[in-house]
Scaffold this active site. Structure first.
Site, short mmCIF file in Angstrom:
data_model
loop_
_atom_site.label_atom_id
_atom_site.label_comp_id
_atom_site.label_asym_id
_atom_site.label_seq_id
_atom_site.Cartn_x
_atom_site.Cartn_y
_atom_site.Cartn_z
N ASP A 82 44.72 45.92 39.60
CA ASP A 82 45.04 47.30 39.95
C ASP A 82 45.44 48.09 38.71
O ASP A 82 45.73 47.51 37.65
CB ASP A 82 46.20 47.34 40.97
CG ASP A 82 46.32 48.68 41.69
OD1 ASP A 82 45.48 49.58 41.46
OD2 ASP A 82 47.27 48.83 42.48
N LYS A 83 45.46 49.40 38.86
CA LYS A 83 45.87 50.33 37.80
C LYS A 83 46.83 51.34 38.40
O LYS A 83 46.72 51.70 39.57
CB LYS A 83 44.63 51.01 37.23
CG LYS A 83 44.88 52.31 36.47
CD LYS A 83 44.56 53.51 37.36
CE LYS A 83 44.82 54.82 36.64
NZ LYS A 83 44.81 55.95 37.62
N HIS A 84 47.79 51.77 37.60
CA HIS A 84 48.72 52.80 38.05
C HIS A 84 48.90 53.82 36.94
O HIS A 84 49.02 53.47 35.77
CB HIS A 84 50.08 52.21 38.42
CG HIS A 84 51.04 53.23 38.95
ND1 HIS A 84 51.04 53.63 40.27
CD2 HIS A 84 52.02 53.94 38.34
CE1 HIS A 84 51.98 54.53 40.45
NE2 HIS A 84 52.59 54.75 39.29
N SER A 85 48.92 55.09 37.32
CA SER A 85 49.16 56.18 36.38
C SER A 85 50.50 56.82 36.67
O SER A 85 50.90 56.94 37.84
CB SER A 85 48.05 57.23 36.48
OG SER A 85 48.40 58.40 35.75
N THR A 122 46.55 60.88 44.40
CA THR A 122 45.27 60.27 44.73
C THR A 122 45.00 60.31 46.23
O THR A 122 43.88 60.57 46.67
CB THR A 122 45.23 58.82 44.21
OG1 THR A 122 45.38 58.84 42.78
CG2 THR A 122 43.91 58.14 44.55
N ARG A 170 67.35 58.96 44.87
CA ARG A 170 67.20 59.43 43.49
C ARG A 170 66.67 60.86 43.45
O ARG A 170 67.05 61.66 42.60
CB ARG A 170 66.24 58.50 42.73
CG ARG A 170 66.81 57.12 42.45
CD ARG A 170 65.73 56.17 41.99
NE ARG A 170 65.00 56.71 40.86
CZ ARG A 170 63.71 56.49 40.63
NH1 ARG A 170 63.00 55.75 41.46
NH2 ARG A 170 63.12 56.99 39.57
N SER A 185 60.71 50.85 40.58
CA SER A 185 60.02 51.53 41.69
C SER A 185 58.52 51.29 41.64
O SER A 185 57.90 50.90 42.64
CB SER A 185 60.32 53.03 41.64
OG SER A 185 59.62 53.72 42.64
N LYS A 189 56.25 47.87 44.14
CA LYS A 189 55.11 48.10 45.04
C LYS A 189 53.88 47.34 44.56
O LYS A 189 53.11 46.83 45.38
CB LYS A 189 54.81 49.60 45.12
CG LYS A 189 55.92 50.40 45.79
CD LYS A 189 55.51 51.83 46.05
CE LYS A 189 55.51 52.67 44.79
NZ LYS A 189 56.85 53.01 44.31
N LYS A 190 53.69 47.26 43.25
CA LYS A 190 52.52 46.56 42.72
C LYS A 190 52.65 45.05 42.95
O LYS A 190 51.67 44.37 43.30
CB LYS A 190 52.34 46.87 41.24
CG LYS A 190 52.02 48.33 40.96
CD LYS A 190 50.75 48.77 41.68
CE LYS A 190 50.40 50.22 41.39
NZ LYS A 190 49.20 50.66 42.15
#
Length: 439
Positions: A82-85, A122, A170, A185, A189-190
């Site tokens: 996976d990828k996260h930005s 997204t 937060r 955070s 999730k990942k």
């Protein structure tokens, strides 16, 4: 273990034990910690920070606060990646990266988010596709992965529930900008998604959460160190967000651009570089390529052969969208009733743009949310946005605005002109890929 004692330790700059952090996370989930107590610890962390071991412990505890997906029985013949930005304006990389990696033999269960502040989401882009389910059942998610190799969806209620409560706290206590809490955070999730490899795209610039290169590097280092410490092989790229990524920003307009990219009809240079590099990093992490050159070559083959486009089409269909979406996207995607060119007030070179303000302008058009309950107008946004270093003549378009009515279009046009700076000389070039970080 008293909540106030745990708060006191961090308030005074002490180091919390794994057991104390686990107690805090349990309290978030079972409500035994009040809003005030959770907010107090969040502020203490914001002010005093956390050591790497503390962040790893927090991330792992938040991961275990709900379900953790296990792909062992899903009969997937490849690595789960996976990828996260960290978010930007016009950042549509996920729409191309997931099918590219799937076409190269990886499996991508991408858990994405909605728009946050000035950054586009997204899931909001996929909501512009009729029928597409961003919140499928786990069984449907598994089926989509088997059929398409990728599935871009939202966080379910069962994944990392501690993160949802802590993030809400937060958000209203001015503690969002804490690198330890951001790290936990994102990664909780990942990790809950059962990944075997992750690449982080940490945006940097006037359109990013991390405005300075120093802050982006600090966040990237934290994410890489903690993810690998928690057992998830992770790399990070720091990339430029001082201008719109690609040539569009909005929701349906970005889906159109992503399709053009996958079809090969138009690939903006900076967007192509970021997409290729992040995709290649995942192939290396997943051992789907022996070296960077081989990884980039596989990415190019997936794009140029049409294999990535086919994976995207299969994903849309598997998650409820039209089976012929890629062939007839113009018939399925909603279009704005008013489409208006934004003329340049003078000729010259594009020197800079106020990227964050452009993102906020999309919200004013209705393409984002002022409050979480707001509906999103998927039709609106900007296309054909100029890039820094581009030469244009007076009257040529700085962008095309897509709006719900003429008044909104005129207001957005006037505002955009003030956000793009033109000059008489060509500006120096700025690389879109600033730095790579590995464990």
């Amino acid at each position: 273990m008293l909540a106030q004692e745990i708060i006191r330790i961090k308030r005074d700059g002490g180091t919390l034990s794994r057991e104390q952090i686990a107690e805090f996370v349990r309290g978030l989930v079972d409500q035994s910690w009040s809003e005030g107590q959770a907010a107090a610890l969040a502020m203490a962390v914001f002010l005093k920070g956390m050591a790497s071991a503390e962040i790893i412990a927090l991330t792992q505890a938040m991961t275990r606060s709900g379900d953790v997906l296990d792909w062992a029985g899903a009969r997937l013949n490849g690595p789960v990646l996976d990828k996260h930005s960290t978010g930007g304006v016009g950042d549509k990389v996920s729409l191309m990266l997931a099918p590219i990696v799937a076409a190269c033999g990886g499996f991508v269960p991408m858990i994405s988010g909605r728009g946050l502040g000035h950054t586009g989401g997204t899931l909001d882009k996929f909501d512009s596709i009729p029928g597409y389910q961003t919140a499928p059942s786990i069984d449907r998610l598994r089926t989509a992965l088997r059929e398409a190799g990728c599935a871009i969806i939202g966080q379910t209620a069962e994944l990392a529930p501690a993160d949802r409560r802590l993030y809400a706290i937060r958000d209203v206590t001015a503690t969002v900008e804490s690198i330890p809490l951001i790290t936990a955070s994102i990664l909780s999730k990942k990790l809950a998604a059962g990944l075997q490899g992750l690449v982080m795209d940490v945006k940097c610039g006037n359109g990013a959460f991390a405005a300075s290169t120093a802050m982006a590097r600090e966040l990237a280092r934290s994410l890489v160190q903690v993810a690998n410490g928690a057992g998830l092989p992770t790399r990070a790229c720091v990339t430029d967000m001082n201008q719109v990524l690609g040539h569009s920003c909005g929701n349906a307009v970005e889906v159109h651009e992503a399709l053009e990219f996958l079809q090969g009809t138009r690939r903006e240079a900076r967007l192509l570089e970021v997409t290729r590099e992040l995709s290649a990093e995942l192939l290396l992490i997943g051992k789907l390529a022996d070296d960077r050159d081989a990884a980039l070559a596989r990415v190019d083959r997936a794009l140029n052969s049409g294999a990535a486009l086919e994976k995207f089409a299969r994903m849309v269909a598997a998650l409820g969208g039209p089976v012929d979406f890629c062939e007839r996207a113009h018939q399925y995607l909603v279009t704005a009733p008013v489409v208006l060119s934004v003329p340049a007030p003078r000729g010259g070179w594009v020197q800079s743009m106020a990227t964050r303000d452009i993102g906020l302008l999309i919200i004013e058009l209705g393409g984002g949310r002022r409050q979480a309950s707001d509906a999103v107008d998927h039709r609106v946004g900007f296309s054909q946005v100029v890039g820094i270093g581009q030469r244009i003549e007076a009257g040529e378009p700085l962008a095309i605005v897509h709006a719900a009515d003429r008044d909104a279009a005129d207001a957005a046009s006037a505002r955009l002109v003030s956000l793009v700076q033109l000059g008489d000389t060509a500006p120096g070039s700025t690389p879109v890929l600033i730095e790579r970080l590995e464990a």
